[in-house]
Design a protein around this motif. Structure first.
Motif, short mmCIF file in Angstrom:
data_model
loop_
_atom_site.label_atom_id
_atom_site.label_comp_id
_atom_site.label_asym_id
_atom_site.label_seq_id
_atom_site.Cartn_x
_atom_site.Cartn_y
_atom_site.Cartn_z
N ARG A 145 -0.79 12.00 -2.92
CA ARG A 145 -2.11 12.22 -2.31
C ARG A 145 -3.20 12.17 -3.37
O ARG A 145 -3.05 12.73 -4.45
N MET A 146 -4.29 11.50 -3.06
CA MET A 146 -5.36 11.35 -4.04
C MET A 146 -6.06 12.69 -4.29
O MET A 146 -6.26 13.50 -3.37
N SER A 147 -6.44 12.90 -5.53
CA SER A 147 -7.16 14.11 -5.93
C SER A 147 -8.59 14.07 -5.39
O SER A 147 -9.16 13.00 -5.16
N GLN A 148 -9.18 15.26 -5.24
CA GLN A 148 -10.61 15.33 -4.91
C GLN A 148 -11.45 14.71 -6.03
O GLN A 148 -12.58 14.27 -5.79
N HIS A 149 -10.90 14.63 -7.22
CA HIS A 149 -11.62 13.99 -8.33
C HIS A 149 -11.81 12.50 -8.09
O HIS A 149 -12.72 11.89 -8.67
N ALA A 150 -10.95 11.89 -7.27
CA ALA A 150 -11.04 10.45 -7.03
C ALA A 150 -12.34 10.07 -6.34
O ALA A 150 -12.78 8.92 -6.40
N THR A 151 -12.97 11.05 -5.67
CA THR A 151 -14.28 10.80 -5.05
C THR A 151 -15.35 11.72 -5.64
O THR A 151 -16.37 11.97 -5.00
#
Length: 238
Positions: free
Chosen positions: A161-167
């Motif tokens: 699952r992508m991190s919140q940092h990715a956005t």
């Protein structure tokens, strides 16, 4: 039928008082010379330095949802900034509603690009939480906030699952410099001197007032040296 007649009269008897109350509230809120303080008025722009009320959270969410309002509120409590063009890598990695900040209220920080909502939440945390905690525990203000950044196109460690940092929907805070010269780092001071421990836990707890998810060294070893704060879908304070 008699019962219905009484019920009808009862409802009818409430109609005029309810209408009068609604009219009075409307006048109280919308009148140009209303005595209602701005922080309690749902129609006035969000002031990040205003006293906290029961509608502060609602006004914050409404402000973050509107990029122009978000930047306007941020400029009341940070160095001047403006909305930058979105940084788009792909559907999973991007910075929308992008701003760049290097100072908030009394504290500076290494310039960071992030979402306006994260920047505004950080400024609120610094003003309403971090500075009062620093004064309470050390009798000094915070001069600089240290961080590990906001945007990073990557999944959560150990997950697909992508991190919140990715956005850029998160920020990692690693420490603080005080005006009296004292330096506090989570890596060395989370379990350090009593005053440092107390301050860092107060900082963590106050972050939970402004961010949806806050992870500290109490969460796991991966966070031994920073606070992870974000405004994602999930809520937690650990």
């Amino acid at each position: 039928m008699k019962h219905r007649g009484r019920l009808g009269r009862w409802i009818g008897g409430l109609f005029l008082p309810v209408v009068a109350l609604a009219f009075g509230l409307g006048v109280l809120i919308y009148h140009p010379q209303t005595p209602l303080p701005s922080e309690w008025n749902p129609t006035t722009p969000f002031d990040p330095k205003a006293p906290i009320t029961r509608i502060t959270g609602w006004k914050l969410l409404r402000t973050i949802a509107d990029p122009a309002q978000c930047v306007a509120a941020l400029n009341l409590i940070s160095n001047p900034t403006s909305l930058l063009p979105a940084r788009e890598q792909d559907d999973q990695c991007h910075i929308r509603n992008r701003v760049k900040i290097s100072a908030i209220s009394q504290a500076s920080l290494t310039p960071v690009e992030t979402r306006c909502g994260i920047a505004l939440r950080l400024a609120l945390w610094e003003y309403h939480g971090l500075q009062p905690a620093a004064q309470a525990h050390f009798g000094s203000s915070i001069r600089r906030i240290h961080h590990f950044g906001s945007y990073s196109c990557r999944p959560i460690a150990g997950s697909s699952r992508m991190s919140q940092h990715a956005t850029a929907n998160a920020l990692d805070i690693s420490g603080f410099d005080l005006a009296n010269g004292r330096k506090i780092r989570l890596r060395s001071d989370w379990d350090g001197a009593a005053a440092d421990q107390a301050f860092l836990r107060a900082a963590r707890d106050s972050a939970c007032d402004w961010f949806r998810m806050v992870l500290s060294p109490d969460y796991n070893a991966a966070h031994h040296d920073h606070f992870h704060v974000d405004q994602g879908l999930w809520m937690g304070c650990r």
